[in-house]
Design a protein around this motif. Structure first.
Motif, PDB file in Angstrom:
ATOM      1  N   SER A 128       0.709  -1.206  -0.071  1.00 19.68           N
ATOM      2  CA  SER A 128      -0.008   0.040  -0.021  1.00 19.68           C
ATOM      3  C   SER A 128       0.962   1.210   0.001  1.00 19.68           C
ATOM      4  O   SER A 128       0.392   2.195  -0.469  1.00 19.68           O
ATOM      5  CB  SER A 128      -0.953  -0.061   1.184  1.00 19.68           C
ATOM      6  OG  SER A 128      -1.883  -1.073   1.246  1.00 19.68           O
ATOM      7  N   ALA A 129       2.081   1.139   0.730  1.00 24.78           N
ATOM      8  CA  ALA A 129       2.854   2.238   0.718  1.00 24.78           C
ATOM      9  C   ALA A 129       3.756   2.466  -0.522  1.00 24.78           C
ATOM     10  O   ALA A 129       4.223   3.817  -0.719  1.00 24.78           O
ATOM     11  CB  ALA A 129       4.101   2.128   2.071  1.00 24.78           C
ATOM     12  N   ASP A 130       3.671   1.540  -1.385  1.00 23.69           N
ATOM     13  CA  ASP A 130       4.251   1.752  -2.526  1.00 23.69           C
ATOM     14  C   ASP A 130       3.386   2.336  -3.697  1.00 23.69           C
ATOM     15  O   ASP A 130       3.004   1.366  -4.803  1.00 23.69           O
ATOM     16  CB  ASP A 130       4.846   0.233  -2.994  1.00 23.69           C
ATOM     17  CG  ASP A 130       5.685   0.365  -4.327  1.00 23.69           C
ATOM     18  OD1 ASP A 130       6.259   1.185  -5.022  1.00 23.69           O
ATOM     19  OD2 ASP A 130       5.528  -0.618  -5.187  1.00 23.69           O
ATOM     20  N   ARG A 131       3.207   3.304  -3.640  1.00 21.15           N
ATOM     21  CA  ARG A 131       2.166   4.235  -4.644  1.00 21.15           C
ATOM     22  C   ARG A 131       2.488   3.984  -6.067  1.00 21.15           C
ATOM     23  O   ARG A 131       1.902   4.025  -6.882  1.00 21.15           O
ATOM     24  CB  ARG A 131       1.828   5.474  -4.134  1.00 21.15           C
ATOM     25  CG  ARG A 131       1.223   5.416  -2.720  1.00 21.15           C
ATOM     26  CD  ARG A 131       0.649   7.080  -2.357  1.00 21.15           C
ATOM     27  NE  ARG A 131       0.260   6.930  -0.916  1.00 21.15           N
ATOM     28  CZ  ARG A 131      -0.918   6.291  -0.291  1.00 21.15           C
ATOM     29  NH1 ARG A 131      -1.755   6.055  -1.302  1.00 21.15           N
ATOM     30  NH2 ARG A 131      -1.069   6.505   0.745  1.00 21.15           N
ATOM     31  N   GLY A 132       3.870   4.270  -6.043  1.00 17.06           N
ATOM     32  CA  GLY A 132       4.597   4.310  -7.643  1.00 17.06           C
ATOM     33  C   GLY A 132       4.621   3.062  -8.244  1.00 17.06           C
ATOM     34  O   GLY A 132       5.054   2.825  -9.465  1.00 17.06           O
ATOM     35  N   HIS A 133       4.322   1.762  -7.308  1.00 16.70           N
ATOM     36  CA  HIS A 133       4.409   0.469  -7.977  1.00 16.70           C
ATOM     37  C   HIS A 133       5.840   0.217  -8.580  1.00 16.70           C
ATOM     38  O   HIS A 133       6.055  -0.320  -9.656  1.00 16.70           O
ATOM     39  CB  HIS A 133       3.517   0.175  -9.078  1.00 16.70           C
ATOM     40  CG  HIS A 133       2.027   0.065  -8.535  1.00 16.70           C
ATOM     41  ND1 HIS A 133       0.654   0.184  -9.531  1.00 16.70           N
ATOM     42  CD2 HIS A 133       1.413   0.362  -7.401  1.00 16.70           C
ATOM     43  CE1 HIS A 133      -0.181   0.406  -9.004  1.00 16.70           C
ATOM     44  NE2 HIS A 133       0.224   0.237  -7.479  1.00 16.70           N
ATOM     45  N   ILE A 134       6.940   0.682  -7.492  1.00 16.30           N
ATOM     46  CA  ILE A 134       8.302   0.039  -7.649  1.00 16.30           C
ATOM     47  C   ILE A 134       8.512  -1.236  -7.581  1.00 16.30           C
ATOM     48  O   ILE A 134       9.340  -2.010  -8.329  1.00 16.30           O
ATOM     49  CB  ILE A 134       9.049   1.005  -6.902  1.00 16.30           C
ATOM     50  CG1 ILE A 134       8.856   2.608  -7.187  1.00 16.30           C
ATOM     51  CG2 ILE A 134      10.514   0.718  -7.206  1.00 16.30           C
ATOM     52  CD1 ILE A 134       9.103   2.940  -8.472  1.00 16.30           C
TER      53      ILE A 134
END
Length: 402
Positions: A128-134
């Protein structure tokens, strides 16, 4: 070297005991791996494997160890510098992380205590914290062989789905496949890693990847170098029952026989047998007054039980005594757990009487080694197994009468 009568008890959690039927199947003349008899063998095997992986997806068989299958999963789906979430559940999760790092993957290793599985809520929070989908993939060991802890893959998949994150899900089933219920398709796994020498009841030598359509799509843009591990060449050749290079023919003879044995027993019955024998083992450990390494009962492994030694007693010295006195091999503690635990394997071609002999060896060994414990562990296991068998037989009789 003095002669020892009777059989050696191999109670490590893999490689496991090989059934006579599998050994006889492997003891066959080599056939032409470009001929139609071989193609029929391979196509039969793929059909059987799909029922074990519970998938309609492509399955690839490599002449390799499970380590090779790990590498194949990574190099076919990822590019140098890609970020991957991995979780410290034990020794083998650590090795997979180290491999990813050596391959140039930016692996984030989420710390763990080696007594719990992967926390689905933690997976959800990190994605959820990876908003940039890294993050490109989440890699989880289903059953950590070093600790006797099983992670809840179905719950992890649900946690990932709640975030709508596109990361791939990769799962190591090296010590769980064919022993613990596993559902590649239903749980939305993209790459399942497995090998031959555990629940499939074969010697080491075959590695497996089951790959989803999403994983195949990722492979089209993956830039990790690969040749031997290339999925595309394997899948293209496998469609007609062949391999792009020389296959492990006699291992495949054995695999076909092992799959037939599981079909005859019924896969659900295989899982129930493993669950029954593992529960009996845990009851023995508790009756001895010793501590099971896994702390969460929902994560108890049905493949092996890791037992903590009392303070001041060395698990490897205990294992050595058991081997010398009773001709039984128990699993050692690995890296962080060296000298602190011994592991009882209860998987593969294994039944109640084999377990009873194994537990007798452990109980006699505890006494001989002067390890503080209570007597009665074997009896506790036998009481459970006897009662369980009585209930199952009563149920069968009732069903027949109806």
């Amino acid at each position: 070297m003095s002669f020892r009568s009777g059989r050696h008890f191999l109670q490590i959690p893999g490689p496991t005991n090989i059934p006579d039927r599998v050994l006889r199947a492997m003891d066959s003349p080599i056939i032409d791996h470009r001929g139609q008899d071989f193609a029929r063998l391979v196509l039969d095997i793929f059909a059987g494997l799909k029922t074990v992986f519970k998938t309609s997806a492509d399955i690839i068989i490599f002449p390799s160890s499970g380590t090779g299958a790990w590498e194949a999963a990574l190099v076919n789906t990822l590019s140098p510098g890609d970020k991957v979430l991995m979780f410290e559940t034990g020794h083998f999760a650590t090795l997979w992380f180290q491999m990813a790092t050596q391959l140039g993957i930016a692996a984030e290793f989420v710390p763990g205590d080696w007594r719990h599985g992967v926390d689905p809520e933690q997976v959800e929070n990190l994605l959820s914290a990876d908003r940039g989908h890294i993050i490109k993939a989440v890699a989880v060991v289903h059953n950590e062989t070093s600790t006797g802890v099983t992670s809840r893959i179905g719950e992890i998949r649900k946690a990932m789905d709640r975030t709508a994150h596109p990361a791939l899900l990769m799962v190591d089933t090296i010590s769980s496949l064919a022993s613990i219920d596993y559902r590649h398709d239903e749980w939305g796994v993209d790459v399942t890693v497995a090998c031959s020498q555990k629940g499939l009841m074969l010697p080491p030598g075959l590695g497996f990847n089951a790959v989803s359509a999403k994983a195949r799509a990722a492979a089209k843009t993956a830039r990790m170098p690969k040749s031997y591990w290339n999925w595309n060449e394997m899948i293209a050749n496998n469609k007609s029952g062949f391999f792009p290079y020389t296959p492990a023919t006699n291992m495949l003879f054995g695999l076909r026989e092992a799959l037939l044995m599981m079909q005859e027993e019924g896969l659900d019955n295989v899982f129930a047998r493993h669950a029954r024998l593992s529960e009996a083992t845990r009851r023995a450990v508790r009756a001895w007054g010793l501590e099971i390494l896994c702390l969460n009962p929902e994560e108890y492994s049905n493949v092996l039980t890791a037992v903590l030694m009392p303070e001041g007693h060395d698990a490897d010295r205990f294992r050595e005594l058991v081997l010398q006195r009773f001709d039984m091999s128990l699993g050692t503690g690995l890296t962080k757990l060296k000298g602190r635990v011994f592991r009882i394997g209860h998987l593969g071609d294994f039944n109640e009487l084999m377990l009873a002999g194994s537990l007798c060896g452990v109980e006699m060994g505890l006494t001989a080694a002067g390890v503080p414990h209570k007597n009665g562990g074997v009896l506790a296991a036998l009481d459970y197994l006897s009662a369980d068998n009585t209930m199952r037989e009563t149920s069968r009789i009732t069903a027949r009468s109806a």
